[in-house]
Design an enzyme around this catalytic site. Sequence first.
Site, short mmCIF file in Angstrom:
data_model
loop_
_atom_site.label_atom_id
_atom_site.label_comp_id
_atom_site.label_asym_id
_atom_site.label_seq_id
_atom_site.Cartn_x
_atom_site.Cartn_y
_atom_site.Cartn_z
N GLY A 16 43.15 49.03 50.87
CA GLY A 16 42.53 49.27 52.17
C GLY A 16 42.59 50.71 52.59
O GLY A 16 41.60 51.28 53.09
N CYS A 43 48.33 45.88 44.73
CA CYS A 43 47.35 45.23 43.86
C CYS A 43 47.33 45.86 42.47
O CYS A 43 47.39 45.16 41.46
CB CYS A 43 45.96 45.28 44.50
SG CYS A 43 44.68 44.56 43.46
N CYS A 48 47.70 42.08 41.79
CA CYS A 48 46.54 41.45 41.16
C CYS A 48 46.29 41.91 39.73
O CYS A 48 46.06 41.09 38.84
CB CYS A 48 45.27 41.72 41.97
SG CYS A 48 45.48 41.78 43.74
N LYS A 51 49.17 41.19 37.14
CA LYS A 51 49.28 39.72 37.09
C LYS A 51 48.17 39.14 36.22
O LYS A 51 48.42 38.28 35.37
CB LYS A 51 49.19 39.15 38.50
CG LYS A 51 49.10 37.64 38.58
CD LYS A 51 48.63 37.21 39.94
CE LYS A 51 47.17 37.59 40.16
NZ LYS A 51 46.70 37.22 41.53
N GLU A 181 51.40 31.24 40.19
CA GLU A 181 50.85 32.06 39.11
C GLU A 181 51.91 32.50 38.11
O GLU A 181 51.70 32.43 36.89
CB GLU A 181 50.13 33.27 39.72
CG GLU A 181 48.84 32.88 40.42
CD GLU A 181 48.20 33.99 41.21
OE1 GLU A 181 46.99 33.91 41.48
OE2 GLU A 181 48.90 34.96 41.58
N ASP A 302 47.35 43.92 55.01
CA ASP A 302 48.45 42.97 55.16
C ASP A 302 49.37 43.28 56.34
O ASP A 302 50.06 42.38 56.84
CB ASP A 302 49.29 42.93 53.88
CG ASP A 302 48.52 42.32 52.72
OD1 ASP A 302 47.35 41.96 52.90
OD2 ASP A 302 49.11 42.22 51.62
N HIS A 435 23.14 24.17 31.22
CA HIS A 435 23.77 23.14 30.37
C HIS A 435 24.03 23.68 28.97
O HIS A 435 23.20 24.39 28.41
CB HIS A 435 22.84 21.93 30.28
CG HIS A 435 23.43 20.77 29.55
ND1 HIS A 435 24.43 19.99 30.08
CD2 HIS A 435 23.17 20.28 28.31
CE1 HIS A 435 24.75 19.06 29.21
NE2 HIS A 435 24.01 19.21 28.13
N GLU A 440 27.66 23.47 36.14
CA GLU A 440 26.51 22.63 36.48
C GLU A 440 26.93 21.38 37.26
O GLU A 440 26.11 20.75 37.94
CB GLU A 440 25.72 22.23 35.24
CG GLU A 440 26.43 21.27 34.32
CD GLU A 440 25.58 20.86 33.12
OE1 GLU A 440 24.39 20.58 33.32
OE2 GLU A 440 26.11 20.84 31.99
#
Length: 452
Positions: A16, A43, A48, A51, A181, A302, A435, A440
């Site tokens: 941010g 992050c 993120c 990870k 996670e 945050d 497909h 789908e």
Amino acid sequence: MQNRDYDLFVIGAGSGGVRAARMAAGFGARVAVAEDRYMGGTCVNVGCVPKKLYVYAAEFGKSFKDAQNFGWKNGSPAFDWPTLRDNKKAEISRLNSIYDKLLAGVKADVINGRARIVDAHTVAVGEQRYTAEKILIATGGWPHIPKFPGSKLAISSNEVFDLERFPKRLAIVGGGYIAVEFAGIFNGLGAKVTQLYRGPLFLRGFDADIRAHAAQEIRKTGVDLRFDINVQSIATVHSGLRVHLTDGSAIEVDAVLYATGRKANLDGLGLENVNVKIGDAGTIVVDDEYRSSEPSIFALGDVTGGIELTPVALAEGMSFARRQFGGLENAVDYEFIPTAVFCQPNIGTVGLTEDEARARFGKLRVFKSAFKPMKHTMSGRDEQTFMKLIVDQASDRVVGAHMMGPDAGEIMQGIAIALRAGATKALFDTTIGIHPTAAEEFVTMREVWRED
């Protein structure tokens, strides 16, 4: 403004803060950014990005097994923790330098050190003081480990990426994104993982059916999930750590990862020197333009206690810069924000849970699909994909979409666009699927599962 050193002084070079700084500088503002740890914030460094790299690593073990029924013959692969850890470090270092270059490219000054607010227009970094017309706090969150006997023996998500030795036995405490996670990551890398959660079911805030399905599928992978239980104490023993639990039992592990929550990273910022209101949750109270109760001081991400996701902080950073320096009205729309939990298999979700939708709209039609992924009809892996659509009866609008299965996060990004655009179930039904894909299924659900 020219009487001050900067038009904008940003404290924190995370997602941010950097986005706000770059955008503001792009509008011609004189900008400085202070960072005391690492460029890119949580992050990029301990969130993120690393990870997701570790999730990729964890998935290879299962893929080796899956490949055998497809004709691939291999020996017994061996995992080497230092290789993963050190290659991750190299990649993060590369990203850190990119953030430096991004700020240099817009001529924003980067100041290394912990910034402290002296007054409404002055910031100190070390012995140096800087004045600014506006100050933006974007210091993010920090892991919080509650105090109990032996709590200092636990580690947080900040340290777990760079452990000197791979923990063959790992206890993870918590039931949110981070805990779930990392349980999948270390289980996939070969550790014996026990996940402990004090409530009856983890992933609070997610749709109830997804939570139940996640517990079922994660247990299949080998994670020892234990609900309605907590840690009483941790002690050092000859073989590692002994964790005493509230049900009277104990487990022995090599490490204990606490992922029970994060707090706003506000320590040492000097907020006592200004009129910045702090809410009951320990976060900065701001208005819809991210302005605190001190008119020249703003906060986003945050530290404000909103939706704690990197893309949300990025959006807030853009909104702040456009409003304050670009003369543009650009409020963030917090409806239909998609999110993913990179457990194994993944969870992807956007919109309202069934309970939230019922509270808002009343009568609903709910559709679901559960099936074995096509790949695993041959691999033999015992895994079930689950999908769910929630529809407001009155308008036929799809107001919630939830999935647990391979590539759920990737699929949900596209579904999010449809929900933000107001897509109805009729529109889903008339969309031709690709497909054969799992995605789908979202346009072929015809039979109502629940209706009220």
